[in-house]
Design an enzyme around this catalytic site. Structure first.
Site, PDB file in Angstrom:
ATOM      1  N   LYS A   1      -2.009  -8.149  -0.853  1.00 33.91           N
ATOM      2  CA  LYS A   1      -1.321  -8.896  -1.911  1.00 33.91           C
ATOM      3  C   LYS A   1       0.189  -8.592  -1.926  1.00 33.91           C
ATOM      4  CE  LYS A   1      -5.525  -9.180  -4.766  1.00 33.91           C
ATOM      5  NZ  LYS A   1      -6.084  -8.932  -6.135  1.00 33.91           N
TER       6      LYS A   1
ATOM      7  N   TYR B   1      -7.916 -18.992  -7.140  1.00 39.07           N
ATOM      8  CA  TYR B   1      -8.483 -18.216  -8.250  1.00 39.07           C
ATOM      9  C   TYR B   1      -9.022 -19.107  -9.369  1.00 39.07           C
ATOM     10  CZ  TYR B   1      -6.834 -13.755  -6.318  1.00 39.07           C
ATOM     11  OH  TYR B   1      -6.646 -12.626  -5.532  1.00 39.07           O
TER      12      TYR B   1
ATOM     13  N   PHE C   1      -5.987 -13.254 -17.983  1.00 36.60           N
ATOM     14  CA  PHE C   1      -5.014 -12.785 -17.000  1.00 36.60           C
ATOM     15  C   PHE C   1      -4.668 -13.835 -15.945  1.00 36.60           C
ATOM     16  CE2 PHE C   1      -9.270 -11.335 -15.626  1.00 36.60           C
ATOM     17  CZ  PHE C   1      -9.348 -11.903 -14.353  1.00 36.60           C
TER      18      PHE C   1
ATOM     19  N   THR D   1     -11.838  -2.744  -8.887  1.00 37.31           N
ATOM     20  CA  THR D   1     -10.717  -3.634  -9.223  1.00 37.31           C
ATOM     21  C   THR D   1      -9.568  -2.846  -9.853  1.00 37.31           C
ATOM     22  OG1 THR D   1     -12.336  -5.378  -9.637  1.00 37.31           O
ATOM     23  CG2 THR D   1     -10.100  -5.738 -10.489  1.00 37.31           C
TER      24      THR D   1
ATOM     25  N   ARG E   1      -7.551   0.710  -2.718  1.00 38.46           N
ATOM     26  CA  ARG E   1      -6.924   0.536  -4.029  1.00 38.46           C
ATOM     27  C   ARG E   1      -6.518   1.880  -4.638  1.00 38.46           C
ATOM     28  NH1 ARG E   1     -10.793  -4.484  -5.987  1.00 38.46           N
ATOM     29  NH2 ARG E   1      -9.317  -6.161  -5.520  1.00 38.46           N
TER      30      ARG E   1
ATOM     31  N   ASN F   1      -3.267  -4.893  -7.566  1.00 42.34           N
ATOM     32  CA  ASN F   1      -4.215  -3.966  -6.948  1.00 42.34           C
ATOM     33  C   ASN F   1      -4.300  -4.069  -5.426  1.00 42.34           C
ATOM     34  OD1 ASN F   1      -5.551  -6.355  -6.918  1.00 42.34           O
ATOM     35  ND2 ASN F   1      -7.312  -5.696  -8.114  1.00 42.34           N
TER      36      ASN F   1
ATOM     37  N   HIS G   1      -7.333  -7.973  -1.744  1.00 40.26           N
ATOM     38  CA  HIS G   1      -8.461  -8.813  -2.157  1.00 40.26           C
ATOM     39  C   HIS G   1      -9.612  -8.612  -1.182  1.00 40.26           C
ATOM     40  CE1 HIS G   1     -10.730 -12.427  -3.317  1.00 40.26           C
ATOM     41  NE2 HIS G   1     -10.893 -12.629  -2.032  1.00 40.26           N
TER      42      HIS G   1
ATOM     43  N   GLU H   1     -13.179 -18.892   1.263  1.00 34.55           N
ATOM     44  CA  GLU H   1     -11.823 -18.333   1.214  1.00 34.55           C
ATOM     45  C   GLU H   1     -11.183 -18.303   2.600  1.00 34.55           C
ATOM     46  OE1 GLU H   1     -12.920 -15.578  -2.682  1.00 34.55           O
ATOM     47  OE2 GLU H   1     -12.551 -14.583  -0.756  1.00 34.55           O
TER      48      GLU H   1
END
Ligand code: UDP
Ligand code: MG
Length: 139
Positions: free
Chosen positions: A11, A51, A59, A93, A104, A114, A117, A128
């Site tokens: 990310k 998402y 969020f 998560t 993480r 975080n 993914h 995905e």
């Protein structure tokens, strides 16, 4: 359906902090083969669609902002039991709950930012992967 593959993104926070190499190294050292890989920058429409399952969550707006603020690394990974084993490798998560040694735990700042993914099912791994890669980009 291919069931020995999963999809991941490093990310924007992980890319910003210069952790691409370290995270890919850990993924390879954990027995995953990279079968697709690219640096890409998601548009707002991309992140909203990727998402969409979280669109009713509080969020969602922040998540879309975060995921579009800079480039990400998208990859498809192959290993026996890929989806479950990769979720174990990345950890919970919330990095505060993630096991020692997980990606993480090592690289994530918060439950929102975080670092990485990982797909949560074989079906979503296929969806995905196809979202980010053309067939000729997956090996
Ligand atoms: N997220 C967040 N706040 C939360 C839960 C999730 O900002 O309370 C973000 C976080 O970046 C997470 C993503 O939304 O990775 C997707 O959430 P999910 O529950 O699917 O977690 P994951 O499968 O990534 O562990
Ligand atoms: Mg998820």
């Amino acid at each position: 359906m291919v069931t020995n593959r999963t999809f991941t993104m490093l990310k924007p926070d992980a890319v910003e902090k210069g952790h691409i190499g370290a995270i890919l190294d850990k993924i390879s050292a954990s027995g995953f083969k990279v079968v697709a890989l690219k640096l890409t920058h998601m548009t707002t429409a991309d992140a909203k669609a990727f998402y969409a399952i979280h669109s009713e969550r509080p969020f969602y707006g922040e998540l879309v902002e975060y995921m579009t603020r800079g480039p990400i690394v998208a990859a498809v990974l192959e290993k026996d039991n890929a989806v479950e084993d990769f979720r174990t490798l990345i950890g919970a998560t919330n990095p505060a709950d993630a096991a020692e040694g997980t990606i993480r735990k090592l690289y994530a700042a918060s439950i929102g930012e975080n670092a990485v993914h990982g797909s949560d099912s074989d079906e979503n791994a296929a969806i995905e992967s196809a979202f980010h890669f053309a067939g000729r980009e997956m090996f």
